[in-house]
Scaffold this motif. Structure first.
Motif, mmCIF file in Angstrom:
data_model
loop_
_atom_site.group_PDB
_atom_site.id
_atom_site.type_symbol
_atom_site.label_atom_id
_atom_site.label_comp_id
_atom_site.label_asym_id
_atom_site.label_seq_id
_atom_site.Cartn_x
_atom_site.Cartn_y
_atom_site.Cartn_z
ATOM 1 N N TYR A 130 26.712 -78.884 -26.340
ATOM 2 C CA TYR A 130 27.346 -78.001 -27.069
ATOM 3 C C TYR A 130 27.479 -78.089 -28.543
ATOM 4 O O TYR A 130 27.304 -77.336 -29.444
ATOM 5 C CB TYR A 130 28.985 -78.122 -26.720
ATOM 6 C CG TYR A 130 29.106 -77.290 -25.229
ATOM 7 C CD1 TYR A 130 28.873 -75.763 -25.117
ATOM 8 C CD2 TYR A 130 29.133 -78.092 -24.358
ATOM 9 C CE1 TYR A 130 29.065 -75.423 -23.891
ATOM 10 C CE2 TYR A 130 29.534 -77.503 -22.874
ATOM 11 C CZ TYR A 130 29.220 -76.118 -22.879
ATOM 12 O OH TYR A 130 29.200 -75.431 -21.685
ATOM 13 N N ILE A 131 27.234 -79.659 -29.031
ATOM 14 C CA ILE A 131 27.185 -80.111 -30.452
ATOM 15 C C ILE A 131 25.751 -79.302 -30.715
ATOM 16 O O ILE A 131 25.518 -78.929 -32.220
ATOM 17 C CB ILE A 131 27.085 -81.613 -30.542
ATOM 18 C CG1 ILE A 131 28.702 -81.930 -30.172
ATOM 19 C CG2 ILE A 131 26.984 -81.621 -31.920
ATOM 20 C CD1 ILE A 131 29.697 -81.240 -31.011
ATOM 21 N N LEU A 132 24.540 -79.668 -29.955
ATOM 22 C CA LEU A 132 23.356 -79.082 -30.252
ATOM 23 C C LEU A 132 23.331 -77.720 -30.389
ATOM 24 O O LEU A 132 22.672 -77.036 -31.168
ATOM 25 C CB LEU A 132 22.367 -79.386 -29.307
ATOM 26 C CG LEU A 132 22.108 -81.121 -29.046
ATOM 27 C CD1 LEU A 132 20.923 -81.420 -28.012
ATOM 28 C CD2 LEU A 132 21.468 -81.694 -30.427
ATOM 29 N N LEU A 133 24.137 -76.896 -29.700
ATOM 30 C CA LEU A 133 24.319 -75.417 -29.738
ATOM 31 C C LEU A 133 24.615 -74.921 -30.933
ATOM 32 O O LEU A 133 24.103 -74.077 -31.446
ATOM 33 C CB LEU A 133 25.284 -75.006 -28.660
ATOM 34 C CG LEU A 133 25.555 -73.538 -28.525
ATOM 35 C CD1 LEU A 133 25.791 -73.205 -27.037
ATOM 36 C CD2 LEU A 133 26.838 -73.376 -29.465
ATOM 37 N N GLY A 134 25.764 -75.613 -31.394
ATOM 38 C CA GLY A 134 26.407 -75.140 -32.830
ATOM 39 C C GLY A 134 25.325 -75.528 -34.077
ATOM 40 O O GLY A 134 25.192 -74.613 -34.813
ATOM 41 N N ALA A 135 24.609 -76.698 -33.840
ATOM 42 C CA ALA A 135 23.729 -77.130 -35.017
ATOM 43 C C ALA A 135 22.534 -75.954 -34.980
ATOM 44 O O ALA A 135 22.036 -75.835 -35.968
ATOM 45 C CB ALA A 135 23.162 -78.358 -34.563
ATOM 46 N N GLY A 136 22.191 -75.876 -33.761
ATOM 47 C CA GLY A 136 20.893 -74.851 -33.577
ATOM 48 C C GLY A 136 21.220 -73.304 -34.022
ATOM 49 O O GLY A 136 20.487 -72.828 -34.861
ATOM 50 N N VAL A 137 22.486 -73.071 -33.993
ATOM 51 C CA VAL A 137 22.964 -71.665 -34.324
ATOM 52 C C VAL A 137 22.867 -71.696 -35.829
ATOM 53 O O VAL A 137 22.368 -70.680 -36.514
ATOM 54 C CB VAL A 137 24.359 -71.140 -33.738
ATOM 55 C CG1 VAL A 137 24.840 -69.813 -34.350
ATOM 56 C CG2 VAL A 137 24.101 -71.064 -32.314
ATOM 57 N N VAL A 235 22.802 -68.059 -22.765
ATOM 58 C CA VAL A 235 22.558 -66.946 -23.413
ATOM 59 C C VAL A 235 22.285 -67.351 -24.809
ATOM 60 O O VAL A 235 21.303 -66.736 -25.485
ATOM 61 C CB VAL A 235 24.134 -66.420 -23.680
ATOM 62 C CG1 VAL A 235 23.908 -65.047 -24.665
ATOM 63 C CG2 VAL A 235 24.204 -65.265 -22.099
ATOM 64 N N VAL A 236 22.935 -68.437 -25.451
ATOM 65 C CA VAL A 236 22.590 -68.772 -26.789
ATOM 66 C C VAL A 236 20.991 -69.217 -26.710
ATOM 67 O O VAL A 236 20.064 -69.027 -27.738
ATOM 68 C CB VAL A 236 23.264 -69.945 -27.502
ATOM 69 C CG1 VAL A 236 23.014 -70.765 -28.472
ATOM 70 C CG2 VAL A 236 24.616 -69.664 -27.455
ATOM 71 N N ALA A 237 20.498 -70.013 -25.624
ATOM 72 C CA ALA A 237 19.008 -70.500 -25.614
ATOM 73 C C ALA A 237 18.172 -69.512 -25.618
ATOM 74 O O ALA A 237 17.228 -69.266 -26.513
ATOM 75 C CB ALA A 237 18.911 -71.151 -24.485
ATOM 76 N N VAL A 238 18.507 -68.085 -25.035
ATOM 77 C CA VAL A 238 17.513 -67.234 -24.727
ATOM 78 C C VAL A 238 17.613 -66.253 -26.097
ATOM 79 O O VAL A 238 16.516 -66.010 -26.798
ATOM 80 C CB VAL A 238 17.809 -66.272 -23.761
ATOM 81 C CG1 VAL A 238 17.333 -65.019 -23.683
ATOM 82 C CG2 VAL A 238 17.730 -66.795 -22.369
ATOM 83 N N ALA A 239 19.029 -66.195 -26.535
ATOM 84 C CA ALA A 239 18.837 -65.062 -27.923
ATOM 85 C C ALA A 239 18.227 -66.021 -28.884
ATOM 86 O O ALA A 239 17.493 -65.423 -29.954
ATOM 87 C CB ALA A 239 20.264 -65.000 -28.221
ATOM 88 N N GLY A 240 18.226 -67.264 -29.155
ATOM 89 C CA GLY A 240 17.841 -68.123 -30.052
ATOM 90 C C GLY A 240 16.376 -68.121 -29.991
ATOM 91 O O GLY A 240 15.659 -67.783 -31.323
ATOM 92 N N GLY A 241 15.787 -68.099 -28.746
ATOM 93 C CA GLY A 241 14.394 -68.189 -28.385
ATOM 94 C C GLY A 241 13.771 -66.820 -29.198
ATOM 95 O O GLY A 241 12.547 -66.815 -29.691
ATOM 96 N N LEU A 242 14.389 -65.817 -28.583
ATOM 97 C CA LEU A 242 14.032 -64.461 -29.142
ATOM 98 C C LEU A 242 14.025 -64.408 -30.597
ATOM 99 O O LEU A 242 13.121 -63.712 -31.280
ATOM 100 C CB LEU A 242 14.881 -63.307 -28.426
ATOM 101 C CG LEU A 242 14.554 -63.358 -26.960
ATOM 102 C CD1 LEU A 242 15.504 -62.252 -26.283
ATOM 103 C CD2 LEU A 242 13.080 -62.859 -26.346
ATOM 104 N N LEU A 243 14.872 -64.703 -31.222
ATOM 105 C CA LEU A 243 15.001 -64.598 -32.735
ATOM 106 C C LEU A 243 14.036 -65.393 -33.337
ATOM 107 O O LEU A 243 13.479 -64.966 -34.298
ATOM 108 C CB LEU A 243 16.561 -65.081 -33.104
ATOM 109 C CG LEU A 243 16.636 -65.102 -34.609
ATOM 110 C CD1 LEU A 243 16.763 -63.708 -35.202
ATOM 111 C CD2 LEU A 243 17.937 -65.735 -35.159
ATOM 112 N N LEU A 244 13.730 -66.576 -32.674
ATOM 113 C CA LEU A 244 12.512 -67.297 -33.308
ATOM 114 C C LEU A 244 11.389 -66.786 -33.442
ATOM 115 O O LEU A 244 10.418 -66.719 -34.085
ATOM 116 C CB LEU A 244 12.574 -68.831 -32.779
ATOM 117 C CG LEU A 244 11.778 -69.777 -33.365
ATOM 118 C CD1 LEU A 244 12.165 -70.120 -34.746
ATOM 119 C CD2 LEU A 244 11.722 -71.132 -32.540
#
Length: 275
Positions: A130-137, A235-244
């Motif tokens: 979850y720390i990585l999630l926040g940093a990635g976003v 959801v964050v992983a998929v959305a982040g991948g699509l945004l990238l």
């Protein structure tokens, strides 16, 4: 005080916007904008500050593990953020400082909500993911907003170079140096599926790239929290991948656009881009 109509408010909408805004935010935001414009003296900057305050409330809810409340406040915060621009265009009260405030407020809201979401879930589970999630976003959002104005500047420089070369060729033709070559006839083929889809989206004011920062924020801070903790990471992983992928696609298109113009001595404006 002038009485505005809903049609007046609709005229202030962007020509093309994200599908999330068009279908899930504007129908409510436009009616609230009409009420605010006709019944209050609230300024666009006042709405921007309210949006930021609601965003901070969303971040606090996420930090406390209250995902549904955080998602609801984030949605309302974004809706108010959409209203400030409509009020500015409707009444002609927009300012340069307001543009800066809106831009910075958006970034603060996203970074704080990402931090709140990461802190709340890490406190509850102890999972470093979850720390990585926040940093990635936060990194993806900041990269997108840093990259966009730079790509715009590159396109402007390429257009300037193209206009200069066209002017030079036109002068050569007028001087008789080169005969005017006939243009090939335009193809009479039917529009491709892509063009048809783009025209359909344009009729509904929807941008052709269907995943952008707005949809990314909606997925991370509204959709995933409403589904529950189990949906946050996937959801964050998929959305982040699509945004990238979308950002890579836009960079590729910019590269093709710049490549179409032959290389030339770099003007001062391009030197500024490279700094």
């Amino acid at each position: 005080m002038r009485a505005y109509s809903l049609n007046d408010v609709h005229a202030t909408r962007k020509r093309r916007d994200s599908w999330w805004t068009v279908f899930l935010v504007d129908p409510v935001a436009c009616r609230l904008t009409l009420f605010v414009a006709n019944r209050t003296s609230v300024t666009p900057n006042g709405l921007t500050r309210l949006s930021l305050a609601l965003g901070m409330g969303s971040a606090a809810c996420f930090a406390l593990g209250q995902l549904v409340a955080g998602a609801a406040l984030f949605y309302v915060s974004f809706m108010v953020d959409c209203m400030d621009g409509k009020i500015a265009r409707l009444k002609g009260t927009g300012t340069a400082f307001g543009l800066w405030l809106d831009y910075v407020g958006d970034r603060i809201r996203v970074v704080c909500c990402a931090g709140g979401l990461a802190f709340g879930q890490y406190t509850a589970t102890g999972d470093l993911a979850y720390i990585l999630l926040g940093a990635g976003v936060a990194v993806l959002d900041l990269f997108r907003y840093v990259n966009a104005p730079q790509m715009k500047r590159v396109r402007e420089v390429v257009r300037e170079n193209r206009a200069e070369r066209q002017a030079e060729r036109q002068a050569e033709r007028q001087a008789g140096s080169h005969p005017v070559e006939p243009r090939p006839p335009r193809s009479a083929r039917r529009p491709t599926l892509r063009r048809r889809a783009d025209r359909f989206l344009a009729r509904h004011r929807v941008r052709s790239h269907l995943i952008s920062g707005i949809e990314f924020h909606a997925a991370v801070f509204v959709v995933a929290p409403l589904i529950g903790v189990v949906a946050l990471l996937p959801v964050v992983a998929v959305a982040g991948g699509l945004l990238l992928l979308n950002e890579v696609f836009l960079i590729h298109r910019m590269w093709l656009f710049a490549r179409a113009v032959p290389s030339a001595p770099r003007p001062e404006s391009m030197q500024r881009v490279a700094v």
